[in-house]
Design a protein around this motif. Structure first.
Motif, PDB file in Angstrom:
ATOM      1  N   ARG A 115      62.346 -60.982 139.402  1.00 19.03           N
ATOM      2  CA  ARG A 115      61.624 -60.681 137.976  1.00 19.03           C
ATOM      3  C   ARG A 115      62.922 -60.862 137.016  1.00 19.03           C
ATOM      4  NH1 ARG A 115      58.027 -57.190 140.580  1.00 19.03           N
ATOM      5  NH2 ARG A 115      59.204 -55.455 140.182  1.00 19.03           N
ATOM      6  N   ARG A 116      64.021 -60.312 137.453  1.00 17.40           N
ATOM      7  CA  ARG A 116      65.169 -60.201 136.485  1.00 17.40           C
ATOM      8  C   ARG A 116      65.792 -61.541 136.557  1.00 17.40           C
ATOM      9  NH1 ARG A 116      64.126 -55.610 134.176  1.00 17.40           N
ATOM     10  NH2 ARG A 116      64.088 -53.977 135.575  1.00 17.40           N
ATOM     11  N   VAL A 117      66.051 -62.171 137.661  1.00 16.60           N
ATOM     12  CA  VAL A 117      66.652 -63.543 137.524  1.00 16.60           C
ATOM     13  C   VAL A 117      65.761 -64.513 136.832  1.00 16.60           C
ATOM     14  CG1 VAL A 117      67.492 -65.364 139.084  1.00 16.60           C
ATOM     15  CG2 VAL A 117      67.958 -63.009 139.722  1.00 16.60           C
ATOM     16  N   VAL A 118      64.397 -64.356 137.017  1.00 14.43           N
ATOM     17  CA  VAL A 118      63.455 -65.627 136.359  1.00 14.43           C
ATOM     18  C   VAL A 118      63.803 -65.381 134.907  1.00 14.43           C
ATOM     19  CG1 VAL A 118      61.164 -66.081 135.954  1.00 14.43           C
ATOM     20  CG2 VAL A 118      61.720 -65.986 138.249  1.00 14.43           C
ATOM     21  N   ALA A 119      63.645 -64.232 134.375  1.00 14.34           N
ATOM     22  CA  ALA A 119      63.941 -63.880 132.815  1.00 14.34           C
ATOM     23  C   ALA A 119      65.287 -64.437 132.508  1.00 14.34           C
ATOM     24  CB  ALA A 119      63.747 -62.503 132.547  1.00 14.34           C
ATOM     25  N   LEU A 120      66.312 -64.446 133.202  1.00 16.17           N
ATOM     26  CA  LEU A 120      67.549 -65.035 132.866  1.00 16.17           C
ATOM     27  C   LEU A 120      67.699 -66.714 133.156  1.00 16.17           C
ATOM     28  CD1 LEU A 120      69.724 -62.312 134.814  1.00 16.17           C
ATOM     29  CD2 LEU A 120      69.664 -62.679 132.110  1.00 16.17           C
ATOM     30  N   ASP A 121      66.850 -67.020 134.026  1.00 20.84           N
ATOM     31  CA  ASP A 121      66.724 -68.181 134.252  1.00 20.84           C
ATOM     32  C   ASP A 121      65.975 -69.052 132.876  1.00 20.84           C
ATOM     33  OD1 ASP A 121      67.885 -68.132 136.511  1.00 20.84           O
ATOM     34  OD2 ASP A 121      66.154 -68.510 137.688  1.00 20.84           O
ATOM     35  N   ALA A 122      65.019 -68.429 132.263  1.00 20.78           N
ATOM     36  CA  ALA A 122      64.280 -69.125 131.291  1.00 20.78           C
ATOM     37  C   ALA A 122      65.374 -69.238 130.118  1.00 20.78           C
ATOM     38  CB  ALA A 122      63.080 -68.117 130.784  1.00 20.78           C
ATOM     39  N   VAL A 123      66.312 -68.310 129.971  1.00 25.06           N
ATOM     40  CA  VAL A 123      67.287 -68.224 129.033  1.00 25.06           C
ATOM     41  C   VAL A 123      68.127 -69.384 129.155  1.00 25.06           C
ATOM     42  CG1 VAL A 123      69.025 -66.782 127.578  1.00 25.06           C
ATOM     43  CG2 VAL A 123      66.807 -65.859 128.247  1.00 25.06           C
ATOM     44  N   TYR A 124      68.678 -69.656 130.410  1.00 24.79           N
ATOM     45  CA  TYR A 124      69.474 -70.604 130.766  1.00 24.79           C
ATOM     46  C   TYR A 124      69.208 -71.831 130.483  1.00 24.79           C
ATOM     47  CZ  TYR A 124      73.017 -72.691 133.877  1.00 24.79           C
ATOM     48  OH  TYR A 124      73.999 -73.556 134.445  1.00 24.79           O
ATOM     49  N   LEU A 125      68.022 -72.222 130.739  1.00 24.65           N
ATOM     50  CA  LEU A 125      67.446 -73.487 130.817  1.00 24.65           C
ATOM     51  C   LEU A 125      67.170 -73.770 129.015  1.00 24.65           C
ATOM     52  CD1 LEU A 125      64.511 -73.767 133.228  1.00 24.65           C
ATOM     53  CD2 LEU A 125      66.250 -75.374 132.728  1.00 24.65           C
ATOM     54  N   ARG A 127      69.389 -72.675 126.865  1.00 24.92           N
ATOM     55  CA  ARG A 127      70.396 -72.465 126.235  1.00 24.92           C
ATOM     56  C   ARG A 127      71.505 -73.695 126.799  1.00 24.92           C
ATOM     57  NH1 ARG A 127      72.311 -67.785 123.609  1.00 24.92           N
ATOM     58  NH2 ARG A 127      73.835 -69.243 122.642  1.00 24.92           N
ATOM     59  N   THR A 128      71.260 -74.405 127.951  1.00 25.84           N
ATOM     60  CA  THR A 128      72.193 -75.318 128.411  1.00 25.84           C
ATOM     61  C   THR A 128      71.388 -76.626 128.253  1.00 25.84           C
ATOM     62  OG1 THR A 128      71.020 -74.997 130.569  1.00 25.84           O
ATOM     63  CG2 THR A 128      73.129 -73.931 129.988  1.00 25.84           C
ATOM     64  N   LEU A 129      72.060 -77.780 128.634  1.00 25.32           N
ATOM     65  CA  LEU A 129      71.754 -79.158 128.263  1.00 25.32           C
ATOM     66  C   LEU A 129      71.502 -79.782 129.455  1.00 25.32           C
ATOM     67  CD1 LEU A 129      73.621 -80.065 125.238  1.00 25.32           C
ATOM     68  CD2 LEU A 129      71.335 -79.259 125.156  1.00 25.32           C
ATOM     69  N   PRO A 130      70.515 -80.943 129.917  1.00 21.68           N
ATOM     70  CA  PRO A 130      70.417 -81.394 131.060  1.00 21.68           C
ATOM     71  C   PRO A 130      71.302 -82.353 131.214  1.00 21.68           C
ATOM     72  CG  PRO A 130      68.769 -82.089 129.657  1.00 21.68           C
ATOM     73  CD  PRO A 130      69.576 -81.162 129.027  1.00 21.68           C
ATOM     74  N   ASP A 131      72.019 -82.662 132.552  1.00 20.13           N
ATOM     75  CA  ASP A 131      73.166 -83.466 132.754  1.00 20.13           C
ATOM     76  C   ASP A 131      72.398 -84.680 133.718  1.00 20.13           C
ATOM     77  OD1 ASP A 131      75.408 -84.911 133.441  1.00 20.13           O
ATOM     78  OD2 ASP A 131      76.245 -83.533 134.599  1.00 20.13           O
ATOM     79  N   PRO A 132      72.445 -85.748 132.784  1.00 22.25           N
ATOM     80  CA  PRO A 132      71.916 -87.115 133.488  1.00 22.25           C
ATOM     81  C   PRO A 132      72.551 -87.487 134.535  1.00 22.25           C
ATOM     82  CG  PRO A 132      72.681 -87.720 131.307  1.00 22.25           C
ATOM     83  CD  PRO A 132      72.810 -86.104 131.489  1.00 22.25           C
ATOM     84  N   PHE A 133      73.814 -87.408 135.002  1.00 12.61           N
ATOM     85  CA  PHE A 133      74.595 -87.855 136.018  1.00 12.61           C
ATOM     86  C   PHE A 133      75.070 -86.684 136.973  1.00 12.61           C
ATOM     87  CE2 PHE A 133      75.599 -90.335 132.154  1.00 12.61           C
ATOM     88  CZ  PHE A 133      75.241 -91.502 132.332  1.00 12.61           C
ATOM     89  N   ALA A 134      74.195 -85.664 136.895  1.00 13.64           N
ATOM     90  CA  ALA A 134      74.511 -84.538 137.761  1.00 13.64           C
ATOM     91  C   ALA A 134      74.521 -84.902 139.386  1.00 13.64           C
ATOM     92  CB  ALA A 134      73.565 -83.469 137.850  1.00 13.64           C
ATOM     93  N   GLU A 135      73.861 -85.833 139.553  1.00 15.86           N
ATOM     94  CA  GLU A 135      73.713 -86.229 141.087  1.00 15.86           C
ATOM     95  C   GLU A 135      75.078 -86.866 141.618  1.00 15.86           C
ATOM     96  OE1 GLU A 135      71.316 -90.143 139.594  1.00 15.86           O
ATOM     97  OE2 GLU A 135      70.560 -87.992 139.756  1.00 15.86           O
ATOM     98  N   ARG A 140      76.246 -80.206 144.911  1.00 14.78           N
ATOM     99  CA  ARG A 140      74.838 -79.365 145.374  1.00 14.78           C
ATOM    100  C   ARG A 140      73.879 -79.956 143.993  1.00 14.78           C
ATOM    101  NH1 ARG A 140      73.991 -74.974 148.511  1.00 14.78           N
ATOM    102  NH2 ARG A 140      72.015 -75.504 148.327  1.00 14.78           N
ATOM    103  N   SER A 141      73.364 -80.923 143.732  1.00 11.35           N
ATOM    104  CA  SER A 141      72.664 -81.637 142.704  1.00 11.35           C
ATOM    105  C   SER A 141      71.371 -81.210 143.073  1.00 11.35           C
ATOM    106  CB  SER A 141      72.973 -83.013 142.446  1.00 11.35           C
ATOM    107  OG  SER A 141      72.616 -83.837 143.556  1.00 11.35           O
ATOM    108  N   ASP A 142      70.899 -80.832 144.230  1.00  5.41           N
ATOM    109  CA  ASP A 142      69.725 -80.687 144.383  1.00  5.41           C
ATOM    110  C   ASP A 142      69.040 -79.016 143.740  1.00  5.41           C
ATOM    111  OD1 ASP A 142      71.498 -79.015 146.210  1.00  5.41           O
ATOM    112  OD2 ASP A 142      69.812 -78.617 147.489  1.00  5.41           O
ATOM    113  N   LEU A 143      69.996 -78.104 143.295  1.00  4.78           N
ATOM    114  CA  LEU A 143      69.941 -76.996 142.635  1.00  4.78           C
ATOM    115  C   LEU A 143      69.626 -77.157 141.206  1.00  4.78           C
ATOM    116  CD1 LEU A 143      72.437 -74.866 144.522  1.00  4.78           C
ATOM    117  CD2 LEU A 143      69.885 -75.104 145.101  1.00  4.78           C
ATOM    118  N   TRP A 144      68.646 -76.763 140.540  1.00  6.33           N
ATOM    119  CA  TRP A 144      68.220 -77.182 138.969  1.00  6.33           C
ATOM    120  C   TRP A 144      69.403 -76.502 138.191  1.00  6.33           C
ATOM    121  CZ3 TRP A 144      68.131 -73.324 135.504  1.00  6.33           C
ATOM    122  CH2 TRP A 144      67.664 -72.175 136.187  1.00  6.33           C
ATOM    123  N   TRP A 145      70.056 -75.395 138.602  1.00 10.90           N
ATOM    124  CA  TRP A 145      71.055 -74.745 137.509  1.00 10.90           C
ATOM    125  C   TRP A 145      72.243 -75.794 137.921  1.00 10.90           C
ATOM    126  CZ3 TRP A 145      68.755 -72.120 141.740  1.00 10.90           C
ATOM    127  CH2 TRP A 145      69.780 -71.879 142.807  1.00 10.90           C
TER     128      TRP A 145
END
Length: 156
Positions: A115-125, A127-135, A140-145
């Protein structure tokens, strides 16, 4: 009914945990039971990055990264060193540690920490931008963060 001797009443049970000289420090925002489960997991873990105090440090690091007010995007910075201490400079590593701890915790403690981590994950998503070249950039590009843009100063 037989009576127990006073010395037997004052003695610690044989299965009582011995924390040393001081009791463990409670992790802010979590119950005592969850804190003790995390401490037990950290002491018994064979993972190099999960050691006593690492979960508390990872939570504090994750909160601190998301703390600056405003709506500007945040960019996680890469850690310079990969040792236990310096690796927490990268907030994505802190999230990796939290994921590993969540994977190993018992059900009830896992639910509370989730519950604590999911609330922080929502803020992280948000406040950060997606990286189209992450792979191509992330190991560890399989992890969404890990699939978020990184580099530069952390303050945005």
């Amino acid at each position: 009914m037989p009576r127990r001797r006073p010395g037997a009443l004052r003695a610690l049970p044989r299965d009582a945990p011995v924390w040393g000289r001081f009791p463990p420090v409670r992790i802010h925002g979590l119950s005592v039971d969850t804190t003790l489960a995390i401490l037990r997991l950290e002491q018994l873990s064979e993972d190099y990055f999960v050691h006593p105090g690492s979960t508390d440090r990872a939570l504090r690091r994750y909160r601190a990264f998301l703390a600056p007010p405003g709506r500007r995007p945040l960019y996680p910075q890469d850690s310079v060193c990969s040792c236990r201490g310096c690796s927490f400079d990268d907030v994505r590593h802190a999230r990796d540690v939290l994921a590993e701890v969540l994977r190993q915790l018992p059900h009830r403690s896992r639910a509370e920490l989730t519950r604590r981590v999911v609330a922080l994950d929502a803020v992280y998503l948000g406040r950060t931008l997606p990286d189209p070249f992450a792979e191509h950039r992330q190991w560890r590009s399989d992890l969404w963060w890990r699939r978020r843009l990184a580099g530069g100063r952390e303050s945005g």
